[in-house]
Design an enzyme around this catalytic site. Structure first.
Site, PDB file in Angstrom:
ATOM      1  N   GLY A 103       0.818  -1.206   0.000  1.00 10.87           N
ATOM      2  CA  GLY A 103       0.000   0.000   0.000  1.00 10.87           C
ATOM      3  C   GLY A 103       0.854   1.260   0.000  1.00 10.87           C
ATOM      4  N   ASP A 328       0.159  -0.213  12.985  1.00  8.31           N
ATOM      5  CA  ASP A 328       0.552  -1.516  12.418  1.00  8.31           C
ATOM      6  C   ASP A 328       0.790  -2.574  13.495  1.00  8.31           C
ATOM      7  OD1 ASP A 328       0.428  -0.555   9.848  1.00  8.31           O
ATOM      8  OD2 ASP A 328       2.546  -0.018   9.758  1.00  8.31           O
TER       9      ASP A 328
HETATM   10  C1  S3P Z   1       2.717   3.741   6.373  1.00  8.93           C
HETATM   11  C2  S3P Z   1       1.631   4.322   6.974  1.00  8.93           C
HETATM   12  C3  S3P Z   1       0.563   3.555   7.639  1.00  8.93           C
HETATM   13  C4  S3P Z   1       0.975   2.121   7.909  1.00  8.93           C
HETATM   14  C5  S3P Z   1       1.676   1.498   6.744  1.00  8.93           C
HETATM   15  C6  S3P Z   1       2.911   2.284   6.373  1.00  8.93           C
HETATM   16  C7  S3P Z   1       3.701   4.613   5.713  1.00  8.93           C
HETATM   17  O1  S3P Z   1      -0.584   3.549   6.816  1.00  8.93           O
HETATM   18  O2  S3P Z   1      -0.155   1.353   8.247  1.00  8.93           O
HETATM   19  O3  S3P Z   1       2.056   0.163   7.044  1.00  8.93           O
HETATM   20  O4  S3P Z   1       4.820   4.141   5.429  1.00  8.93           O
HETATM   21  O5  S3P Z   1       3.395   5.781   5.488  1.00  8.93           O
HETATM   22  P1  S3P Z   1      -1.641   4.759   6.899  1.00  8.93           P
HETATM   23  O6  S3P Z   1      -0.886   5.998   6.858  1.00  8.93           O
HETATM   24  O7  S3P Z   1      -2.549   4.596   5.717  1.00  8.93           O
HETATM   25  O8  S3P Z   1      -2.361   4.537   8.208  1.00  8.93           O
END
Ligand code: S3P
Length: 447
Positions: A103, A328
């Protein structure tokens, strides 16, 4: 038809009763590794990274930038050398960029690529193709970006070139570092100023690293602003960068050593950025014995060695302000809650439903299999601590679910078999080996 191979963890109870012991270093921080590749690629000159996480997610980012025309050497034992091409030096890739399970890669790249003068397509695996992307495509559209997603707002994303982006003053509807970072990266290419206001603090690695590369970023409380490079906002200059060990990977060991009698474990060089400290704050509130020492700074990020010893835990109501700071780490924290005296209640955490899996539903189901009372709620869960039994758990391809239930084995009455663990590779290559070296009776096999 043959089923695809399934990586299974088999964890046996801690028969010797020694818990987790010794001194170890978990792999590099995933969030920082992604950003080091991205910013190194669009910086001028070379960037030398040490401690890079050689996990599938960060490697997806690295490969994407190679396809965007950036020469990158390594990774070799955590060392990567990026020959930066400058803000305007990326080239059209020869096909879709495959982001796998990541993601962070997809959301941050959507912003970084929205203002390029060429088209790109971003694709992902089944899990990533179900995750919400409107949270980035909608504000990017307000900046003038042209990004097509599926009818339900999911990947694949098709990013079309536009004449230019304009800066945006935006209040995030959800506390998300990925959305904040995506918009700041688009802001580098936008005319004028881009300002993002967060409803609650989220990890600030993008802001810190931009500043580390020499790009001015202005932070005032919940608001962060930068000016586009074309409007005189600045440039990025390559340099040296040390990635700390990932507190999100350390979390499994913090929980494992807290719940397993006899444990005394030291995790070295772990990132302790205050925007990531929720897991330590919450575990300490539950009674955990975690000591920080050797505090230092590397490339603008604070780190320390963490010593954790077994301690009796008690259930708590998790303060809502800790949720984005531990976002996380909840699968691991739910295992701590299952081993704590009394009940633990989490609220304000609906974001857990749209991570690599629906972490509330999947953890509740797994805990129930092990005989723990776990009541899922729309925005959280209630867990009553008790005796952990044995059984077969489905990790649903979610790395953090797999590693959390592996740690539950330390307090289980019998073996725990965990299926669909291959994605542990996305964030923690070598997890089973390292956990076994610390004292967890874990075997992995393809079945
Ligand atoms: C991350 C932000 C978080 C986290 C993901 C990594 C990042 O997500 O859950 O594993 O590297 O910016 P969200 O910002 O969508 O909560």
């Amino acid at each position: 038809m043959a089923l695809p191979p399934d990586l299974r963890f088999l964890v046996r109870p801690d028969a010797a009763g020694g818990g987790l012991r010794g001194r170890l270093r978990v792999p590099g921080d995933k969030s920082i590794s992604h950003r080091a590749i991205m910013l190194g690629a669009i910086a001028e000159g070379d960037t030398h990274i040490e401690g890079f996480l050689e996990g599938a997610d960060a490697l997806a980012t690295l490969r994407a930038f190679r396809r965007l025309g950036v020469a990158i050497e390594g990774p070799d034992a955590g060392r990567v050398l990026i020959h930066g091409v400058g803000l305007r030096g990326l080239r059209a890739p020869d096909g879709p960029l495959e982001m796998g399970n990541s993601g962070t890669s997809m959301r941050l790249l959507a912003g970084l690529l929205a203002g390029q003068c060429f088209a790109t397509a971003l694709t992902g695996d089944d899990s990533l193709s179900r995750r919400p992307m409107r949270r980035v495509t909608e504000p990017l559209a307000l900046m003038g970006a042209h990004i097509e997603a599926s009818a339900t707002g999911t990947a694949p994303l098709h990013i079309h070139p536009v004449a230019g982006l304009t800066g945006l003053d935006y209040r995030l509807p959800v506390a998300s570092a990925q959305v904040k970072s995506s918009l700041l990266l688009a802001g580098l290419y936008a005319a004028g100023e881009t300002c993002i206001t967060e409803p609650a603090p989220t990890r600030d690695h993008t802001e810190l690293m931009l500043a580390g590369f020499g790009y001015p970023v202005c932070r005032q409380g919940p608001r962060v602003c930068l000016t586009g490079s074309g409007s005189g906002g600045g440039r990025l200059i390559g340099g040296r960068l040390q990635v700390p060990a990932d507190i999100s990977s350390a979390a499994f060991f913090l929980v494992g050593a807290s719940i397993a009698p006899g444990s005394d474990l030291t995790l070295t060089g772990v990132g302790i950025n205050p925007t990531r400290l929720g897991v330590i704050n919450i575990l300490r509130a539950m009674g955990a014995d975690i000591e920080l020492s050797g505090e230092r700074t590397a490339a603008g990020e604070p780190l320390a060695d963490l010593r954790v010893r077994a301690a009796p835990l008690r259930g708590i109501a998790i303060p809502v302000d800790q949720v984005p700071l531990a976002i996380d780490e909840f699968p691991a924290l739910f295992i701590a809650a299952a081993c704590a005296a009394g009940e633990t209640v989490l609220t304000g955490a609906e974001e857990l439903r749209v991570k690599e899996s629906d972490r509330i539903a999947v953890m509740a189901a797994g805990l129930a299999t092990l005989g723990i009372a776990a009541e899922p709620r729309p925005d959280g869960i209630r867990i009553v601590g008790g005796a952990i039994g044995s059984g077969t758990i489905a990790a649903h391809g979610d790395h953090r679910i797999a590693m959390s239930f592996a740690m539950a084995g330390l307090r289980a009455a019998g073996p725990i078999e965990i299926h669909d663990c291959a994605n542990v590779e996305t964030s923690f290559p070598g997890f089973a080996r390292l956990a076994a070296a610390a004292g967890l009776a874990i075997e992995e096999s393809w079945v």
